[in-house]
Design a protein around this motif. Sequence first.
Motif, short mmCIF file in Angstrom:
data_model
loop_
_atom_site.label_atom_id
_atom_site.label_comp_id
_atom_site.label_asym_id
_atom_site.label_seq_id
_atom_site.Cartn_x
_atom_site.Cartn_y
_atom_site.Cartn_z
N ASP A 144 -8.39 33.94 10.67
CA ASP A 144 -9.16 34.91 11.46
C ASP A 144 -9.35 34.49 12.91
O ASP A 144 -10.19 35.04 13.62
N ILE A 145 -8.57 33.51 13.37
CA ILE A 145 -8.60 33.06 14.76
C ILE A 145 -7.27 33.44 15.40
O ILE A 145 -6.21 33.18 14.81
N PRO A 146 -7.28 34.06 16.57
CA PRO A 146 -6.00 34.43 17.21
C PRO A 146 -5.12 33.20 17.46
O PRO A 146 -5.61 32.13 17.85
N VAL A 147 -3.82 33.38 17.24
CA VAL A 147 -2.86 32.29 17.38
C VAL A 147 -1.71 32.74 18.28
O VAL A 147 -1.18 33.85 18.14
N VAL A 148 -1.32 31.86 19.19
CA VAL A 148 -0.16 32.07 20.04
C VAL A 148 0.74 30.85 19.90
O VAL A 148 0.25 29.71 19.94
N ALA A 149 2.03 31.05 19.70
CA ALA A 149 2.99 29.95 19.58
C ALA A 149 3.79 29.80 20.87
O ALA A 149 4.10 30.80 21.55
N VAL A 150 4.11 28.56 21.21
CA VAL A 150 4.87 28.23 22.41
C VAL A 150 6.09 27.42 22.00
O VAL A 150 6.01 26.55 21.13
N SER A 151 7.21 27.67 22.64
CA SER A 151 8.48 27.06 22.23
C SER A 151 8.70 25.69 22.83
O SER A 151 8.11 25.32 23.85
N VAL A 152 9.58 24.93 22.19
CA VAL A 152 10.13 23.71 22.76
C VAL A 152 11.58 23.99 23.17
O VAL A 152 12.19 24.95 22.71
N ASP A 153 12.09 23.12 24.03
CA ASP A 153 13.48 23.25 24.48
C ASP A 153 14.24 22.01 24.04
O ASP A 153 14.03 20.91 24.59
N PRO A 154 15.15 22.13 23.06
CA PRO A 154 15.83 20.95 22.53
C PRO A 154 16.73 20.25 23.54
O PRO A 154 17.15 19.11 23.32
N ARG A 155 17.02 20.90 24.64
CA ARG A 155 17.88 20.29 25.65
C ARG A 155 17.09 19.53 26.71
O ARG A 155 17.68 18.86 27.57
N GLN A 156 15.76 19.65 26.66
CA GLN A 156 14.94 19.06 27.71
C GLN A 156 14.26 17.78 27.24
O GLN A 156 14.20 17.48 26.05
N SER A 157 13.74 17.06 28.21
CA SER A 157 13.22 15.71 28.00
C SER A 157 11.76 15.70 27.56
O SER A 157 11.08 16.73 27.55
N ALA A 158 11.28 14.48 27.26
CA ALA A 158 9.85 14.30 26.99
C ALA A 158 9.04 14.70 28.21
O ALA A 158 7.96 15.30 28.08
N ASP A 159 9.52 14.38 29.41
CA ASP A 159 8.80 14.74 30.63
C ASP A 159 8.62 16.25 30.74
O ASP A 159 7.56 16.75 31.13
N HIS A 160 9.66 17.00 30.42
CA HIS A 160 9.57 18.46 30.43
C HIS A 160 8.43 18.94 29.53
O HIS A 160 7.63 19.80 29.93
N HIS A 161 8.34 18.39 28.35
CA HIS A 161 7.33 18.85 27.40
C HIS A 161 5.94 18.34 27.75
O HIS A 161 4.94 19.00 27.45
N TYR A 162 5.86 17.19 28.40
CA TYR A 162 4.58 16.70 28.91
C TYR A 162 4.08 17.63 30.01
O TYR A 162 2.90 18.02 30.03
N ARG A 163 4.96 18.02 30.91
CA ARG A 163 4.57 18.94 31.99
C ARG A 163 4.21 20.32 31.42
O ARG A 163 3.31 21.00 31.93
N LEU A 164 4.90 20.73 30.38
CA LEU A 164 4.53 21.98 29.70
C LEU A 164 3.08 21.89 29.22
O LEU A 164 2.28 22.82 29.40
N GLY A 165 2.74 20.76 28.60
CA GLY A 165 1.37 20.57 28.16
C GLY A 165 0.38 20.61 29.31
O GLY A 165 -0.71 21.19 29.20
N GLN A 166 0.74 19.99 30.44
CA GLN A 166 -0.14 20.01 31.61
C GLN A 166 -0.43 21.45 32.05
O GLN A 166 -1.53 21.75 32.51
N ALA A 167 0.56 22.32 31.90
CA ALA A 167 0.36 23.72 32.28
C ALA A 167 -0.57 24.46 31.32
O ALA A 167 -1.05 25.56 31.64
N LEU A 168 -0.83 23.87 30.16
CA LEU A 168 -1.75 24.46 29.18
C LEU A 168 -3.15 23.85 29.27
O LEU A 168 -4.06 24.29 28.56
#
Length: 283
Positions: free
Chosen positions: A142-166
């Motif tokens: 009963d809580i709204p959920v939004v999913a966000v993708s990962v990019d298998p071609r990108q680095s750990a840094d890419h996904h860390y920066r993605l998190g920073q944007a959240l």
Amino acid sequence: MSDTQFHNASSKQADETTTMPTLFVSHGSPETAVADTEAAAFLRSAAAGLPRPRAIVVVSAHFEVSGGVAVTGDATPETVHDFGGFQPELYEKRYPAPGDPALAQEIARNLVSAGFHSQAIANHGFDHGVWVPLILMYPDADIPVVAVSVDPRQSADHHYRLGQALADLTHRGILVIGSGSFTHNLREAFVNLRQGMRDIVVPDWVSSFTGWMSDRLEANDVDALLDYRAQAPNAERNHPTDEHLMPLYSALGAAGPSAQATRLHASDEYGVLNMAMWRFDAA
């Protein structure tokens, strides 16, 4: 290093001024949703010590998009059974949580502002990286959920920066979860699975990797963590492909530059799948 569990139930409802921690959960195989395992038992209790979030954003290892970041934008996402060969009851499971199209659009805009190619997309439901942990943590759906993708071609840094944007979301009562696996060598796991060996001794090549990662997380050694592929012992053997570790970096990034890491749970399945769960708090 001792594990931490949530013990005291919290009925507090998060509001737009509530700061939430971020979480990394190892979701394991789809059968975690119905299994009698230590990891499943932990997930059933994991929400008890948290304020009830206004919404949940899940960066899922099974939502793979190359060249950008996709965000689920449907109001009523479907439950996706993106697996085969499991017991029939799993295919009957549904997680009918609502989506949040306005939040999805906001996330996509924030990601674009942070330099990512991003958009909210339609007709993409909740993969098992999303619904397996949530059906245990928040079974009422009963809580709204939004999913966000990962990019298998990108680095750990890419996904860390993605998190920073959240990160801004975590200060507005929204729970950010990275859903993946602390180790993920399926080839070796399947060998043990076929032999019925769920509870076997953890090999050194697994424990050396998880020990290194745990030490670096607790020290908030972000530079070393971002270079884990070169620095962590047996990194490639534990993650032949690294999409299942990338959600950890997004959870870490969303908690801020001085995040405090706490291991909430660690168990092992089939010797080689480490099911560690982590909490990150903004310092």
